[in-house]
Design a protein around this motif. Structure first.
Motif, PDB file in Angstrom:
ATOM      1  N   UNK A 108       0.788  -0.866  -0.001  1.00  0.00           N
ATOM      2  CA  UNK A 108      -0.172  -0.291  -0.119  1.00  0.00           C
ATOM      3  C   UNK A 108       0.661   1.128   0.025  1.00  0.00           C
ATOM      4  N   UNK A 109       2.082   1.156   0.243  1.00  0.00           N
ATOM      5  CA  UNK A 109       2.943   2.251   0.169  1.00  0.00           C
ATOM      6  C   UNK A 109       2.961   3.340  -1.244  1.00  0.00           C
ATOM      7  N   UNK A 110       2.382   2.767  -2.400  1.00  0.00           N
ATOM      8  CA  UNK A 110       2.318   3.679  -3.686  1.00  0.00           C
ATOM      9  C   UNK A 110       0.849   4.424  -3.682  1.00  0.00           C
ATOM     10  N   UNK A 111      -0.133   4.000  -2.605  1.00  0.00           N
ATOM     11  CA  UNK A 111      -1.371   3.904  -3.042  1.00  0.00           C
ATOM     12  C   UNK A 111      -1.650   5.429  -2.594  1.00  0.00           C
ATOM     13  N   UNK A 112      -0.550   6.564  -2.243  1.00  0.00           N
ATOM     14  CA  UNK A 112      -1.711   8.205  -2.284  1.00  0.00           C
ATOM     15  C   UNK A 112      -2.159   7.679  -1.063  1.00  0.00           C
ATOM     16  N   UNK A 113      -3.013   9.064  -1.491  1.00  0.00           N
ATOM     17  CA  UNK A 113      -3.804   9.800  -0.732  1.00  0.00           C
ATOM     18  C   UNK A 113      -5.506   8.891  -0.487  1.00  0.00           C
ATOM     19  N   UNK A 114      -6.472   8.573   0.154  1.00  0.00           N
ATOM     20  CA  UNK A 114      -7.445   7.803   0.230  1.00  0.00           C
ATOM     21  C   UNK A 114      -8.128   8.996  -0.442  1.00  0.00           C
ATOM     22  N   UNK A 115      -8.094  10.221  -0.044  1.00  0.00           N
ATOM     23  CA  UNK A 115      -9.277  11.455  -0.526  1.00  0.00           C
ATOM     24  C   UNK A 115      -7.543  12.630  -1.305  1.00  0.00           C
ATOM     25  N   UNK A 116      -7.561  13.140  -2.534  1.00  0.00           N
ATOM     26  CA  UNK A 116      -6.544  14.280  -3.075  1.00  0.00           C
ATOM     27  C   UNK A 116      -7.536  14.932  -2.761  1.00  0.00           C
ATOM     28  N   UNK A 117      -6.325  16.550  -2.205  1.00  0.00           N
ATOM     29  CA  UNK A 117      -7.182  17.484  -2.593  1.00  0.00           C
ATOM     30  C   UNK A 117      -6.163  18.525  -3.654  1.00  0.00           C
ATOM     31  N   UNK A 118      -5.389  18.157  -4.387  1.00  0.00           N
ATOM     32  CA  UNK A 118      -4.685  19.140  -5.292  1.00  0.00           C
ATOM     33  C   UNK A 118      -3.246  19.037  -4.474  1.00  0.00           C
ATOM     34  N   UNK A 119      -2.937  18.339  -3.791  1.00  0.00           N
ATOM     35  CA  UNK A 119      -1.618  18.639  -3.351  1.00  0.00           C
ATOM     36  C   UNK A 119      -0.747  17.768  -4.039  1.00  0.00           C
TER      37      UNK A 119
END
Length: 666
Positions: free
Chosen positions: A367-378
């Motif tokens: 899961x290290x490559x998962x990124x965020x559960x919720x993207x916000x534009x960061x």
């Protein structure tokens, strides 16, 4: 004509409590009446969301609508206390607010309600209460199911963002009331608010299945309760997209949906781009339903959605290539399920092949490559190259495609599997393998297998017994291009997105009974034109400091421990330190998350979150510091928080929370 902005108005509730509101009124009303638009959230109209509120609500007012931004009870400068999210009291207050707006001399009596996230949730919830003056709503990034599709749980697994969001709410609720609005009683009310503050993440951790707590406010419990028109908006990079197709399918009122490529920001600022003219779309909706004008909104297709093209899988993604498509109705008769069978040799093919029983126990850092559960534009928040995780999963892959394959909707997968423990997780990723070998995640889903028969009554697994489990992946729109391959990855953990099971668990997958079903649309249709993004007049803002964002991970080759860290200094979502010039107030929010886990010990999972929130102006400054920690044993979760609040450099309040929450099949 320039709108009239009223910085603060008190709205009385039936029990005597007063809520604080900011108004934008159309210029030159001169006794005329206008329809009104309400946004009702707990994030502080005075300073917290001022930069976002001003151009949006000012735009509505400049186009003939009164716009009203209200802080909920116990937040911002509103009186009272906040005990939790989406309470019945919140809805009761909203009914009073709508009735108050409709009765004002500047209002025509027609009110619309809108919001993003919390405001999208309560727009649906309040619509279900049917206040007479509420004529239509716009719900952006929300859900009909508070357990299945909110920031606390996913697929019956505990999201680590439950702690993130709960800790942020601790900091938000520790902010002082502004004396320029409240007057002399501001400090006394601030201390009352601090003393009454709940330990939000522990409250939510205590409800680990779809019980009465989550059913409250989940509008799926009674679709017929909503009787006003609904415009539902989602984004593929956001975490609140699945509800849009469900709302379109189940509501029986006039309804339309828009799903773009965006994360958790209003679509006129949508990232990844392209942004769209959401303000104009909203204006058309309001004019039609609140003012009785014919704007053509009901001539639009039921769903307009963006179909993503493949891109290099990097964490920062300001723009998403693709195209807008339209479906006249939903579910669409033009979308059919395309079966791909999992094969014993790792193939993914239209016809069943030779079966095999394949075992998998992923290292817990999968899961290290998962990124965020919720993207916000960061920067850095999107899923990165999935090859980082693919070595820890079972992989099934098609041959290179000779024709494009376009999907729109929620993929499904049936897995015939057995576990060696009573509590286990399965994680499914749907990926696009580029000709370069890079792997882009298209969709995913996690499932606590004790929730395989529903989220209301979890059932332990019988070790060794094979069962067919259906997993519905997150809705998506994607075009697999010729020369690309479709890949499915199956794993048993997804850290740091979800909390691991209490014991190590292995799965055995019988490929002979496993099939992926993709919602395929014919494609080839022409693109749908969307209005270009416009904005109202911005609030005067000075960026005091650009801030800093960092994200990194490492594995200790001596202990096997994985460490994953995200840091934001100055601005929680990358905005830096800002000053709102009209009110002279400066805001700075810094937060650091540190996740630790060993590959073979789920009880080694440790999540430490530290943050500081500073705000104020000369003579009125506050600083809040929190340190929140979550660990777990086999039978319980432990959550602690230390908070310190300062006023003008002097510590005036401290508190330590410590909660032990039993684990129930999670």
């Amino acid at each position: 004509m320039k709108p009239e902005v009223i910085e603060h108005v008190w709205i009385p509730m039936r029990d005597g409590c007063r809520l604080s509101a900011r108004l934008w009124l159309p210029g030159g009303l001169s006794g005329a009446k206008a329809p009104a638009v309400l946004e009702y959230i707990p994030y502080r109209k005075r300073d917290g969301t001022r930069g976002r509120d001003e151009p949006m609500h000012g735009f509505f007012a400049a186009n003939g609508f009164a716009s009203v931004r209200v802080d909920m009870r116990g937040s911002g400068e509103s009186e009272g206390l906040m005990a939790d999210e989406y309470l019945a009291q919140e809805q009761e207050d909203a009914l009073d607010v709508i009735a108050w707006i409709a009765a004002q001399p500047w209002c025509s009596g027609a009110v619309g309600m809108m919001g993003k996230s919390w405001g999208g949730f309560n727009s649906l919830q309040v619509a279900a209460r049917r206040p007479p003056a509420l004529k239509a709503i716009i719900t952006v990034y929300s859900t009909d199911d508070r357990f299945r599709d909110d920031i606390h749980y996913m697929g019956g697994c505990l999201l680590t963002d439950n702690l993130w969001w709960g800790s942020i709410m601790q900091a938000y609720q520790a902010r002082p009331l502004d004396p320029a609005v409240v007057g002399e009683g501001w400090r006394q009310d601030w201390l009352k608010r601090l003393d009454a503050m709940p330990f939000f993440p522990a409250v939510w951790t205590g409800h680990q299945s779809y019980d009465a707590y989550w059913r409250h406010g989940s509008v799926q419990e009674d679709w017929s309760a909503i009787q006003c028109p609904v415009l539902a908006v989602g984004g593929w990079a956001d975490s609140y997209t699945n509800a849009v197709p469900r709302l379109l399918q189940n509501l029986q009122v006039p309804r339309r949906g828009i799903i773009g490529p965006w994360g958790h920001v209003y679509p006129q600022d949508g990232t990844p781009g392209p942004a769209i003219g959401f303000l104009q779309e909203a204006l058309r909706w309001w004019r039609h339903w609140l003012a009785g004008e014919e704007t053509g909104v009901m001539d639009e297709p039921m769903l307009r959605a963006y179909v993503n093209d493949a891109v290099p899988p990097v964490g920062s993604r300001p723009h998403q290539p693709g195209r807008w498509v339209a479906e006249a109705e939903w579910p669409s008769p033009g979308i059919t399920l395309h079966d791909l069978h999992l094969g014993g040799s790792g193939e993914l093919a239209p016809a069943p092949g030779a079966g095999a029983k394949l075992a998998i126990r992923s290292p817990l850092w999968h899961g290290t490559a998962s990124g965020e559960w919720m993207a916000t534009g960061c920067p850095g928040e999107m899923p990165i190259d999935q090859r980082v995780d693919d070595g820890a999963a079972l992989l099934f892959e098609t041959a290179s495609l000779t024709e494009p394959l376009e999907i729109l909707g929620a993929p499904e997968i049936e897995l015939r599997l057995a576990a060696d423990a009573p509590v286990a997780q399965v994680v499914v990723r749907l990926c696009d393998v580029l000709p370069t070998g890079e792997v882009l995640r298209v969709s995913f889903q996690v499932l606590n297998l004790t929730h395989r028969n529903g989220h209301a009554r979890p059932e332990p697994l019988i070790p060794g017994r094979f069962e067919t489990v259906k997993v519905t992946l997150n809705a998506c729109g994607h075009r697999f291009a010729p020369g690309h391959r479709i890949r499915v990855a199956v794993a048993t953990s997804y850290w740091p997105l979800i909390w691991p099971t209490p014991t190590l668990a292995s799965l055995t997958l019988d490929t002979a009974g496993s099939v992926l079903r993709l919602p395929c649309r014919k494609g080839g249709d022409g693109p749908v034109a969307m209005l270009p993004a416009v904005h109202g007049t911005d609030a005067p803002i000075t960026q005091v400091d650009p801030g800093r964002i960092a994200r990194w991970s490492r594995i200790d080759h001596l202990t096997g421990e994985s460490v994953y860290v995200t840091e934001g200094e100055g601005g929680l979502f990358g905005e830096g330190i800002l000053r709102f010039d009209e009110i002279g107030t400066t805001l700075s929010h810094s937060l650091r998350r540190e996740f630790r886990i060993r590959p073979d010990d789920p009880l080694s999972a440790r999540y430490l979150l530290t943050q500081s929130y500073e705000m104020g102006r000369e003579g009125w400054r506050s600083r809040t510091e929190t340190e929140t920690l979550m660990t777990a044993g086999a039978d319980s979760f432990t959550l602690t928080c230390k908070m310190k609040v300062q006023e003008n450099g002097e510590t005036i309040w401290t508190r330590d929370w410590s909660e032990t929450v039993p684990r129930v099949l999670i």
